[in-house]
Design a protein around this motif. Structure first.
Motif, PDB file in Angstrom:
ATOM      1  N   PRO A  30       1.339  -0.749  12.255  1.00 42.99           N
ATOM      2  CA  PRO A  30       1.623   0.104  10.929  1.00 42.99           C
ATOM      3  C   PRO A  30       3.003  -0.292  10.394  1.00 42.99           C
ATOM      4  O   PRO A  30       3.878   0.166  11.180  1.00 42.99           O
ATOM      5  CB  PRO A  30       1.141   1.244  11.329  1.00 42.99           C
ATOM      6  CG  PRO A  30       0.199   1.218  12.517  1.00 42.99           C
ATOM      7  CD  PRO A  30       0.845   0.122  13.526  1.00 42.99           C
ATOM      8  N   GLY A  31       2.843  -0.269   9.075  1.00 46.59           N
ATOM      9  CA  GLY A  31       4.388  -0.442   8.461  1.00 46.59           C
ATOM     10  C   GLY A  31       5.048  -2.001   8.663  1.00 46.59           C
ATOM     11  O   GLY A  31       6.047  -2.089   7.956  1.00 46.59           O
ATOM     12  N   PRO A  71      -2.153  -6.282   7.874  1.00 47.83           N
ATOM     13  CA  PRO A  71      -3.056  -7.182   9.047  1.00 47.83           C
ATOM     14  C   PRO A  71      -3.413  -8.449   8.824  1.00 47.83           C
ATOM     15  O   PRO A  71      -3.425  -9.204   9.704  1.00 47.83           O
ATOM     16  CB  PRO A  71      -4.169  -6.120   9.327  1.00 47.83           C
ATOM     17  CG  PRO A  71      -3.876  -4.722   8.731  1.00 47.83           C
ATOM     18  CD  PRO A  71      -2.966  -5.120   7.586  1.00 47.83           C
TER      19      PRO A  71
END
Lengths: 159, 113
Positions: free
Chosen positions: A117-118, A122
């Protein structure tokens, strides 16, 4: 029936998932946790080294098996097991990986498998992973059966 | 196999240089992400990431670098990479990211832009 769940996932060719065909293999089963992925890299490289792959090819295989585990590990990000099977013949190595829910719970602070995440979205990370596998192995793919995805690749040793 | 992972930050001519060593994978990439995000949050829009000490880099590490690059460019700056190890350079070449990042072979060149 073979299903590839990610439309952007391009296979290197139309080769069906290889089978063991009686070849000797090494199997590794470990918790689907980020900090255990190093085991997959170490074992794959060790098996391939014993089969005569050179240093550059071992680097390729370490990265390829890492990407293979990431590809299926997302399925059990909440806790599960990764199974790895590595088979060698005289000139090539084939690796299969699939995930199984349960048994190991991801109940500590270890990062889960999958995009961070970050970071990039994806879909971008998946595309990067796809490009890596395309470049490093001779063929790769996924098959889905009974709710479980098996990812695999095959790499031939340079003559 | 070198599994030691380390991230250090030191300024060079006013630009933070984030030096990374060891294996950057799904287990360690979050730490790199946090250090990069902290620099941007402190107002540094241009960063140099020194990958000379990196022994392994996978798609999750690349994803973190791409995310940080976007943050830097959104803030009007850039994220420049330093790499010269063939196995690290190869990962950028096969993914095409060598055309996306500004890449140098020394920290000095990267800092000077």
């Amino acid at each position: 029936m073979t299903v590839f769940p990610f439309p952007q996932w391009r296979r290197s060719d139309d080769e069906p998932m290889p089978t063991l065909e009686g070849n000797e293999s090494v199997e590794l089963r470990f918790p689907a946790r980020a900090d255990r992925l190093v085991l997959a890299r170490l074992v794959t490289a060790s098996v391939a080294a014993a089969a005569g792959f050179d240093v550059a090819e071992l680097d390729d295989l370490r990265l390829a098996v890492d990407e293979l585990c990431l590809a299926v590990g997302e399925e059990v990000a909440g806790g599960g097991t990764l199974w790895l099977r590595i088979a060698t013949t005289g000139s090539e190595v084939t690796v299969w990986c699939f995930a199984e829910h349960g048994e190991y719970d991801d109940n500590d602070d270890a990062p889960t498998l999958g995009p961070v995440p970050g970071g990039a979205p994806p879909s971008v990370t998946a595309e990067l992973s796809e490009r890596i596998l395309d470049a490093l192995v001779d063929s790769h793919g996924r098959s889905r059966d009974h709710g479980t995805t098996t990812a695999w690749f095959r790499k031939r040793r340079q003559p | 196999v070198d599994q030691v992972f380390e991230v250090n930050v030191a300024p060079h001519h006013g630009i933070p240089v984030v030096s990374v060593a060891g294996e950057v994978d799904v287990a360690t990439a979050p730490t790199l992400r946090d250090r990069l995000q902290a620099q941007v949050a402190q107002g540094h829009s241009t960063l140099v990431v020194d990958l000379i000490g990196v022994t392994f880099l996978d798609s999750t590490a690349l994803g973190v670098l791409v995310g940080a690059l976007k943050r830097c460019r959104d803030a009007g700056g850039d994220l420049r990479l330093v790499a010269r190890e063939p196995r690290v350079l190869k990962v950028f070449e096969i993914t095409g990211l060598n055309e996306v990042f500004t890449m140098s072979d020394t920290v000095e060149k990267a800092v000077l832009g």
